[in-house]
Design a protein around this motif. Sequence first.
Motif, PDB file in Angstrom:
ATOM      1  N   LEU A 241      23.827 -18.888 -15.831  1.00  0.00           N
ATOM      2  CA  LEU A 241      24.880 -18.657 -14.847  1.00  0.00           C
ATOM      3  C   LEU A 241      24.391 -18.921 -13.424  1.00  0.00           C
ATOM      4  CD1 LEU A 241      26.417 -15.460 -16.439  1.00  0.00           C
ATOM      5  CD2 LEU A 241      27.319 -17.793 -16.561  1.00  0.00           C
TER       6      LEU A 241
ATOM      7  N   LEU B  38      33.110 -22.180 -20.378  1.00  0.00           N
ATOM      8  CA  LEU B  38      32.201 -22.649 -21.420  1.00  0.00           C
ATOM      9  C   LEU B  38      33.019 -23.608 -22.278  1.00  0.00           C
ATOM     10  CD1 LEU B  38      29.525 -22.647 -22.959  1.00  0.00           C
ATOM     11  CD2 LEU B  38      30.373 -20.663 -24.239  1.00  0.00           C
TER      12      LEU B  38
ATOM     13  N   ALA C 128      24.356 -22.657 -12.929  1.00  0.00           N
ATOM     14  CA  ALA C 128      25.728 -23.168 -12.810  1.00  0.00           C
ATOM     15  C   ALA C 128      26.301 -22.885 -11.424  1.00  0.00           C
ATOM     16  CB  ALA C 128      26.616 -22.557 -13.896  1.00  0.00           C
TER      17      ALA C 128
ATOM     18  N   LEU D 294      28.184 -15.577 -23.784  1.00  0.00           N
ATOM     19  CA  LEU D 294      28.193 -16.525 -22.669  1.00  0.00           C
ATOM     20  C   LEU D 294      29.617 -16.841 -22.234  1.00  0.00           C
ATOM     21  CD1 LEU D 294      26.726 -18.363 -20.681  1.00  0.00           C
ATOM     22  CD2 LEU D 294      26.606 -20.106 -22.496  1.00  0.00           C
ATOM     23  N   LYS D 295      30.518 -16.977 -23.176  1.00  0.00           N
ATOM     24  CA  LYS D 295      31.920 -17.264 -22.847  1.00  0.00           C
ATOM     25  C   LYS D 295      32.509 -16.147 -21.991  1.00  0.00           C
ATOM     26  CE  LYS D 295      36.409 -18.247 -24.904  1.00  0.00           C
ATOM     27  NZ  LYS D 295      37.177 -18.380 -26.140  1.00  0.00           N
TER      28      LYS D 295
ATOM     29  N   LEU E 201      33.910 -19.691 -14.470  1.00  0.00           N
ATOM     30  CA  LEU E 201      33.304 -20.862 -15.104  1.00  0.00           C
ATOM     31  C   LEU E 201      33.933 -21.002 -16.487  1.00  0.00           C
ATOM     32  CD1 LEU E 201      29.558 -20.113 -14.323  1.00  0.00           C
ATOM     33  CD2 LEU E 201      30.909 -21.943 -13.320  1.00  0.00           C
TER      34      LEU E 201
ATOM     35  N   CYS F 150      30.948 -16.203 -18.479  1.00  0.00           N
ATOM     36  CA  CYS F 150      31.495 -17.317 -17.692  1.00  0.00           C
ATOM     37  C   CYS F 150      32.856 -16.944 -17.106  1.00  0.00           C
ATOM     38  CB  CYS F 150      31.631 -18.567 -18.555  1.00  0.00           C
ATOM     39  SG  CYS F 150      30.083 -19.427 -18.859  1.00  0.00           S
ATOM     40  N   LYS F 151      33.678 -16.272 -17.871  1.00  0.00           N
ATOM     41  CA  LYS F 151      35.007 -15.877 -17.398  1.00  0.00           C
ATOM     42  C   LYS F 151      34.918 -15.046 -16.124  1.00  0.00           C
ATOM     43  CE  LYS F 151      37.574 -15.670 -21.732  1.00  0.00           C
ATOM     44  NZ  LYS F 151      38.216 -14.755 -22.687  1.00  0.00           N
TER      45      LYS F 151
END
Length: 144
Positions: A78, A124, A81, A113-114, A122, A117-118
Amino acid sequence: MKVAEIKVSYSSKNMEKIKITSSQSVYNLVLSNWDLNIIEFQEEVKVVLLNRANIVLGIYEMSKGGISGTVVDLRIILAVALKCSASGIVLIHNHPSGNLEPSDVDKQLTTKLKEACKLLDLVLLDHLIISKEGYYSFSDNDIL
């Protein structure tokens, strides 16, 4: 009192603009950037970083491990990113055994990870497990 200075940098000078349109295009890209002598020997994790138009910003080499595993630190993924202002990411790792089926650990990592990311706006886009002969796409198999 002196403290460490933090510097954040990202460079994309004279790089080819590659648009990701499918899991196959991600696979082709990463396979051409993978050491094929190691792919069947040592597990590695890489992250493809994309802008909002799915143009590749770069590939981050997350970690190299042993025959059956490697460390994946979500905070580092993260941070990288965010550092390069990515909008989307694709997680990629190889299974030296050649078995492309995701393990329970692979599935848990993808879910975690999903969700992370939210929180940072971001996306995935996919998680690929690769070998020299092919790949498994979490997105294509509707488990992302």
